[in-house]
Design a protein around this motif. Structure first.
Motif, PDB file in Angstrom:
ATOM      1  N   ALA A 165      20.046  30.394   8.621  1.00 42.59           N
ATOM      2  CA  ALA A 165      19.752  29.191   9.404  1.00 42.59           C
ATOM      3  C   ALA A 165      21.038  28.506   9.844  1.00 42.59           C
ATOM      4  O   ALA A 165      21.866  28.117   9.009  1.00 42.59           O
ATOM      5  N   VAL A 166      21.218  28.370  11.149  1.00 44.61           N
ATOM      6  CA  VAL A 166      22.350  27.645  11.716  1.00 44.61           C
ATOM      7  C   VAL A 166      21.863  26.886  12.942  1.00 44.61           C
ATOM      8  O   VAL A 166      20.809  27.192  13.507  1.00 44.61           O
ATOM      9  N   ASP A 167      22.639  25.898  13.358  1.00 46.57           N
ATOM     10  CA  ASP A 167      22.314  25.190  14.594  1.00 46.57           C
ATOM     11  C   ASP A 167      22.734  25.976  15.823  1.00 46.57           C
ATOM     12  O   ASP A 167      22.076  25.910  16.866  1.00 46.57           O
ATOM     13  N   ARG A 168      23.864  26.703  15.700  1.00 47.40           N
ATOM     14  CA  ARG A 168      24.321  27.536  16.806  1.00 47.40           C
ATOM     15  C   ARG A 168      24.962  28.800  16.253  1.00 47.40           C
ATOM     16  O   ARG A 168      25.612  28.772  15.213  1.00 47.40           O
ATOM     17  N   PHE A 223      27.501  25.764  12.415  1.00 50.43           N
ATOM     18  CA  PHE A 223      27.408  26.918  13.293  1.00 50.43           C
ATOM     19  C   PHE A 223      28.093  28.129  12.698  1.00 50.43           C
ATOM     20  O   PHE A 223      28.985  28.039  11.869  1.00 50.43           O
ATOM     21  N   ARG A 224      27.569  29.272  13.123  1.00 55.28           N
ATOM     22  CA  ARG A 224      28.135  30.570  12.765  1.00 55.28           C
ATOM     23  C   ARG A 224      29.070  30.978  13.885  1.00 55.28           C
ATOM     24  O   ARG A 224      28.658  31.099  15.040  1.00 55.28           O
ATOM     25  N   LEU A 225      30.327  31.148  13.546  1.00 55.22           N
ATOM     26  CA  LEU A 225      31.338  31.497  14.529  1.00 55.22           C
ATOM     27  C   LEU A 225      31.745  32.955  14.327  1.00 55.22           C
ATOM     28  O   LEU A 225      32.289  33.324  13.290  1.00 55.22           O
ATOM     29  N   ARG A 226      31.458  33.779  15.333  1.00 52.50           N
ATOM     30  CA  ARG A 226      31.820  35.194  15.304  1.00 52.50           C
ATOM     31  C   ARG A 226      33.129  35.370  16.070  1.00 52.50           C
ATOM     32  O   ARG A 226      33.161  35.174  17.296  1.00 52.50           O
TER      33      ARG A 226
END
Length: 487
Positions: A165-168, A223-226
């Motif tokens: 679960a993330v916002d972005r 947020f998940r940053l790839r």
């Protein structure tokens, strides 16, 4: 400029009647259920084009691309089958390699080793199962030091069956460019100084194909940053002022969530890092993201710019650990062990004698001598002159293997193995804390690293430095995974 997550392309349908579909060899790892449904279909077209890498008043830059820089994000779910039609509208041959993806050998995109290069005006259909969830990318393996350097690459994301679960969910494709004053790409690809030293490091850094200023965030957001390093040679070391990123995956493979060493996120060329970042800053505030890898050349990549209104009062407190991918665990007790040494380059003693008796000019002379004999860089004393060569190792299918890697040079090398992921066991004799799975391991000068994997994907696989100038100048070999009836 606001940096945004790359939009996933809409699903497209096309006829795959070009006769390019190859027979697929099965992996030893089980395919998740549902993988035999109708493939997700995509189309890529490699062609000359333009991109606005730097803002006005500079003009657009002539590039080679898959329609944009970076190319369109290919996004699928774990277990889905992927079919990608690649058209070559360049004036030279090309291929596409699916970096980090454990694909059948015929789909790996290595010219002359796993497929014939795609000729100008021709096409090829790649088809494979998305076995592992994670962050991957695609790029040519034909003259990659120039084709990648001119913009041919894009992100490939495989979502977990049940994403966290993330916002972005945001992708930043990092790259650098050697631009001239008119924003055109400087020539000189593969020149002697780049080849024999650190590789082609540019003077302009982009995020998702643009020089960034800010990235818009809101207090309370998660947020998940790839992060994907698509640069030919630049190593990034990112610091997020005022924030505490958590590393949740390396090279697409889940890792025990942890803070990066010293708070700095290091990515060698071709490497990926997935971060979980909670936006804990003050509404209206700005916080720098700094790249500090090269001492004395630190710079601000962009600012995290907070909106005046928060998203919520507190960031979520939900689990961030990712589910493991179906990787076979190497049996260290019974594993074959092999020593692999990387040599060459300026200031590294290539051709014997080190730097004594001639200093820099002596090193240059030895490097030129090495180039006349086919290579500047070596693996186990051999400089590759193309993608087709006798295997440096032959491993039986299903066997566990430990490689003892020795960087006997004065330069960093991100070492990449195709078709497999490996555990990083130790560095300079010290066990790694997280025994992380990777497909590209960054080695410091004179460093020793142990890696382990199960040879469960049959075929001839490239094993090379992903500083693309080093690869082109010899630091490349083949590891063969042989089935019972093959030697």
């Amino acid at each position: 400029m606001q940096t945004k997550a790359v939009a996933a392309p809409s699903r497209r349908t096309f006829l795959a009647g070009a006769g390019a579909t190859a027979l697929l060899a099965g992996l030893g790892t089980a395919i998740p259920s549902g993988a035999r449904a109708a493939p997700r279909e995509f189309r890529l077209r490699a062609a000359p084009g333009t991109a606005r890498l730097v803002p006005a008043p500079y003009p657009d830059t002539a590039v080679w691309s898959y329609g944009s820089v970076p190319g369109p994000e290919i996004r699928v779910r774990q277990g889905e089958r992927v079919r990608i039609l690649v058209e070559n509208a360049l004036a030279e041959e090309s291929t596409v390699h699916w970096h980090g993806m454990r694909v059948p050998n015929a789909m790996d995109g290595v010219p002359h080793l796993t497929q014939h290069p795609i000729a100008p005006g021709e096409s090829f259909v790649y088809e494979f199962d998305a076995i592992d969830a994670g962050t991957f990318w695609y790029h040519p393996h034909q003259r990659s030091f120039e084709q990648v350097g001119r913009g041919l690459y894009g992100p490939l994301v495989v979502d977990e069956a049940e994403p966290i679960a993330v916002d972005r969910d945001v992708t930043w494709v990092l790259d650098d460019w050697r631009l001239q004053k008119d924003a055109s790409i400087s020539g000189g690809f593969g020149n002697m100084m780049d080849t024999g030293m650190a590789g082609r490091i540019g003077n302009t850094v982009t995020v998702n194909g643009q020089v960034p200023d800010t990235f818009a965030v809101r207090a309370g957001e998660r947020f998940r940053l790839r992060l994907i390093n698509a640069a030919n040679a630049r190593i990034f070391e990112l610091e997020f002022d005022g924030h505490r990123p958590t590393v949740i995956a390396l090279d697409g493979q889940p890792v025990e969530p942890h803070g990066p060493a010293g708070g700095r996120v290091v990515l060698g060329p071709a490497m990926r890092v997935d971060l979980m970042i909670d936006m804990t800053g003050t509404p209206g505030g700005r916080f720098r993201v700094i790249d500090s890898f090269y001492q004395g050349l630190e710079y601000r990549l962009l600012d995290l710019a907070y909106a005046a209104e928060p998203l919520r009062e507190h960031t979520p407190d939900t689990p961030v650990a990712l589910p493991a991918n179906p990787l076979a665990e190497p049996d260290l007790a019974s594993a074959e062990r092999h020593a692999v040494s990387f040599g060459g380059g300026m200031m590294s003693g290539m051709m014997g004698g080190g730097m004594t008796g001639g200093g820099m000019m002596g090193g240059m002379g030895r490097m030129m001598q090495g180039m006349q004999h086919g290579g500047v860089w070596t693996i186990n004393g051999i400089a590759a002159t193309g993608h087709v060569m006798d295997p440096m190792l032959t491993l039986q299918h299903g066997r566990s293997c430990v490689l003892e890697l020795a960087n006997d040079t004065a330069w960093h090398h991100p070492i990449h193995l195709h078709g497999h992921s490996f555990r990083v066991l130790s560095r300079n004799g010290t066990p790694t804390r997280h025994r992380e799975w990777q497909d590209t391991v960054l080695m410091s000068p004179r460093e020793r690293v142990e890696i382990a994997f199960v040879a469960d994907n049959p075929g001839d696989w490239m094993f090379h430095c992903h500083i693309l100038e080093h690869q082109a100048a010899g630091m490349m070999g083949v590891i063969r995974v042989a089935e019972a009836n093959r030697t």
